[in-house]
Design a protein around this motif. Structure first.
Motif, PDB file in Angstrom:
ATOM      1  N   ASN A   1       0.708  -1.208   0.027  1.00 55.22           N
ATOM      2  CA  ASN A   1       0.017  -0.134   0.015  1.00 55.22           C
ATOM      3  C   ASN A   1       0.761   1.473  -0.014  1.00 55.22           C
ATOM      4  O   ASN A   1       0.238   2.342   0.236  1.00 55.22           O
ATOM      5  CB  ASN A   1      -0.887   0.163   1.291  1.00 55.22           C
ATOM      6  CG  ASN A   1      -1.935  -1.059   1.364  1.00 55.22           C
ATOM      7  OD1 ASN A   1      -2.663  -1.419   0.311  1.00 55.22           O
ATOM      8  ND2 ASN A   1      -2.078  -1.872   2.493  1.00 55.22           N
ATOM      9  N   VAL A   2       2.304   1.095   0.033  1.00 60.24           N
ATOM     10  CA  VAL A   2       3.057   2.326  -0.285  1.00 60.24           C
ATOM     11  C   VAL A   2       3.972   2.328  -1.716  1.00 60.24           C
ATOM     12  O   VAL A   2       3.983   3.327  -2.391  1.00 60.24           O
ATOM     13  CB  VAL A   2       3.996   2.368   0.825  1.00 60.24           C
ATOM     14  CG1 VAL A   2       4.824   3.393   0.585  1.00 60.24           C
ATOM     15  CG2 VAL A   2       3.316   2.377   2.225  1.00 60.24           C
ATOM     16  N   GLY A   3       4.243   1.147  -1.913  1.00 63.85           N
ATOM     17  CA  GLY A   3       5.062   0.920  -3.390  1.00 63.85           C
ATOM     18  C   GLY A   3       4.214   1.604  -4.523  1.00 63.85           C
ATOM     19  O   GLY A   3       3.033   0.872  -4.495  1.00 63.85           O
ATOM     20  N   GLY A   4       4.783   2.377  -5.162  1.00 69.69           N
ATOM     21  CA  GLY A   4       3.954   2.709  -6.509  1.00 69.69           C
ATOM     22  C   GLY A   4       3.097   3.805  -6.355  1.00 69.69           C
ATOM     23  O   GLY A   4       2.329   4.194  -7.148  1.00 69.69           O
ATOM     24  N   VAL A   5       2.627   4.412  -4.883  1.00 64.98           N
ATOM     25  CA  VAL A   5       1.974   5.453  -4.610  1.00 64.98           C
ATOM     26  C   VAL A   5       2.570   6.669  -4.626  1.00 64.98           C
ATOM     27  O   VAL A   5       3.298   6.848  -3.657  1.00 64.98           O
ATOM     28  CB  VAL A   5       1.091   4.958  -3.366  1.00 64.98           C
ATOM     29  CG1 VAL A   5      -0.047   6.202  -3.044  1.00 64.98           C
ATOM     30  CG2 VAL A   5       0.325   3.635  -3.385  1.00 64.98           C
ATOM     31  N   ALA A   6       2.451   7.603  -5.545  1.00 65.46           N
ATOM     32  CA  ALA A   6       3.209   8.618  -5.697  1.00 65.46           C
ATOM     33  C   ALA A   6       3.088   9.575  -4.225  1.00 65.46           C
ATOM     34  O   ALA A   6       4.075  10.044  -3.873  1.00 65.46           O
ATOM     35  CB  ALA A   6       2.954   9.543  -6.813  1.00 65.46           C
ATOM     36  N   SER A   7       1.783   9.693  -3.797  1.00 64.58           N
ATOM     37  CA  SER A   7       1.767  10.626  -2.670  1.00 64.58           C
ATOM     38  C   SER A   7       2.367  10.114  -1.277  1.00 64.58           C
ATOM     39  O   SER A   7       2.537  10.622  -0.392  1.00 64.58           O
ATOM     40  CB  SER A   7       0.144  10.858  -2.467  1.00 64.58           C
ATOM     41  OG  SER A   7      -0.436   9.598  -2.015  1.00 64.58           O
ATOM     42  N   LEU A   8       2.961   8.914  -1.337  1.00 61.74           N
ATOM     43  CA  LEU A   8       3.340   8.283  -0.123  1.00 61.74           C
ATOM     44  C   LEU A   8       4.750   8.017  -0.380  1.00 61.74           C
ATOM     45  O   LEU A   8       5.405   7.374   0.703  1.00 61.74           O
ATOM     46  CB  LEU A   8       2.746   7.096   0.136  1.00 61.74           C
ATOM     47  CG  LEU A   8       1.238   7.051   0.427  1.00 61.74           C
ATOM     48  CD1 LEU A   8       0.570   5.628   0.812  1.00 61.74           C
ATOM     49  CD2 LEU A   8       1.007   7.823   1.776  1.00 61.74           C
ATOM     50  N   ASN A   9       5.499   8.474  -1.516  1.00 59.61           N
ATOM     51  CA  ASN A   9       6.806   8.580  -1.684  1.00 59.61           C
ATOM     52  C   ASN A   9       7.613   9.746  -1.959  1.00 59.61           C
ATOM     53  O   ASN A   9       6.557  10.619  -2.307  1.00 59.61           O
ATOM     54  CB  ASN A   9       7.017   7.440  -2.852  1.00 59.61           C
ATOM     55  CG  ASN A   9       6.708   6.032  -2.439  1.00 59.61           C
ATOM     56  OD1 ASN A   9       7.659   5.191  -1.971  1.00 59.61           O
ATOM     57  ND2 ASN A   9       5.523   5.368  -2.806  1.00 59.61           N
ATOM     58  N   GLN A  10       8.763   9.960  -1.787  1.00 64.41           N
ATOM     59  CA  GLN A  10       9.551  11.004  -2.042  1.00 64.41           C
ATOM     60  C   GLN A  10       9.726  11.107  -3.750  1.00 64.41           C
ATOM     61  O   GLN A  10       9.119  10.274  -4.460  1.00 64.41           O
ATOM     62  CB  GLN A  10      10.710  10.725  -1.497  1.00 64.41           C
ATOM     63  CG  GLN A  10      11.052  10.766   0.073  1.00 64.41           C
ATOM     64  CD  GLN A  10      12.135  10.509   0.656  1.00 64.41           C
ATOM     65  OE1 GLN A  10      13.189  11.098   0.276  1.00 64.41           O
ATOM     66  NE2 GLN A  10      12.279   9.534   1.448  1.00 64.41           N
TER      67      GLN A  10
END
Length: 246
Positions: free
Chosen positions: A211-220
């Protein structure tokens, strides 16, 4: 010499001896009193130490419970202004809020591969943690390291932990790769973590970046490393497996 003088001489000598003897007795009496006082104080202190020592030891033993997170830039909190915002710091906050006697140790190194982890595990595991979270492999995958080599390195790390700290519970964090690495490689890469976990009967997190990998809003901006909000979700992914062990 007259009889009177002779009498006085004999009378005077015994009197001085008696006085000296009396002073000596007083001196011995004082020593005995002081000695008894010191002994009583010493015994009192020893008794107090005997009473408090088990409590101090118990607190020390509780404080020694540790969760060692051994990983790469994800564990290290790469790119965050405050590394306490990494998932390891979020876990510590949650543990503290529940009054659990565990200290989370962040042993993450940015850019670390499984080969690098293999080379440093020998001295890191000397801390003999209660729980050991192994989060390595992403950099192997991004560099196209052969699957067999990555799996061999992970196994070597696990073997060292089991040998040097047999009481430690090991959690293996699974990793996945973006599809641009090729379908065959990414499929085998994903499977290797589950295979290692099953082979060694380890606690297993299927995908630490779920639920984090590939989600732009949750990554730098690099699209790879979680930001502060992303690390909160990573912490939740770890917590699902970690909580029952505490």
């Amino acid at each position: 010499m007259s009889k009177v003088q002779n009498y006085r001489l004999h009378f005077t000598v015994p009197t001085r001896k008696a006085a000296k003897l009396l002073k000596f007795c007083y001196f011995i009496l004082v020593l005995l009193i002081v000695s008894c006082g010191d002994t009583n104080t010493k015994n009192s202190n020893e008794a107090q130490q005997t009473i408090t020592q088990p409590k101090d030891t118990l607190v020390k033993n509780q404080a020694n419970k540790t969760i060692l997170c051994f990983g790469d830039s994800i564990t290290a909190g790469y790119g965050l202004e405050d590394t306490n915002d990494a998932y390891t710091g979020v876990l510590q906050q949650r543990i503290d809020s529940l009054n659990l006697n565990y200290t989370v140790i962040n042993s993450g190194v940015s850019g670390e591969t499984t080969a690098g982890g293999k080379s440093r595990i020998g001295w890191v595991i000397k801390q003999k943690p209660t729980i050991f979270l192994l989060e390595l492999g992403a950099n192997d995958g991004l560099r196209g390291v052969p699957i067999t080599e990555t799996q061999s390195n992970l196994q070597a790390i696990i073997n060292t932990v089991k040998e040097k700290s047999p009481e430690t519970t090991i959690i293996l964090a699974g990793m996945q790769l973006p599809p641009n690495m090729g379908q065959d490689y990414t499929t085998k890469f994903k499977a290797l973590f589950k295979d290692v976990a099953v082979l060694n009967n380890l606690e297993f997190i299927p995908f630490i970046l779920e639920n984090v990998g590939g989600v732009a809003s949750l990554n730098q901006r690099d699209g790879i490393h979680p930001n502060e909000e992303g690390h909160k979700i990573v912490a939740n992914n770890v917590w699902e497996v970690l909580k029952p062990l505490l």
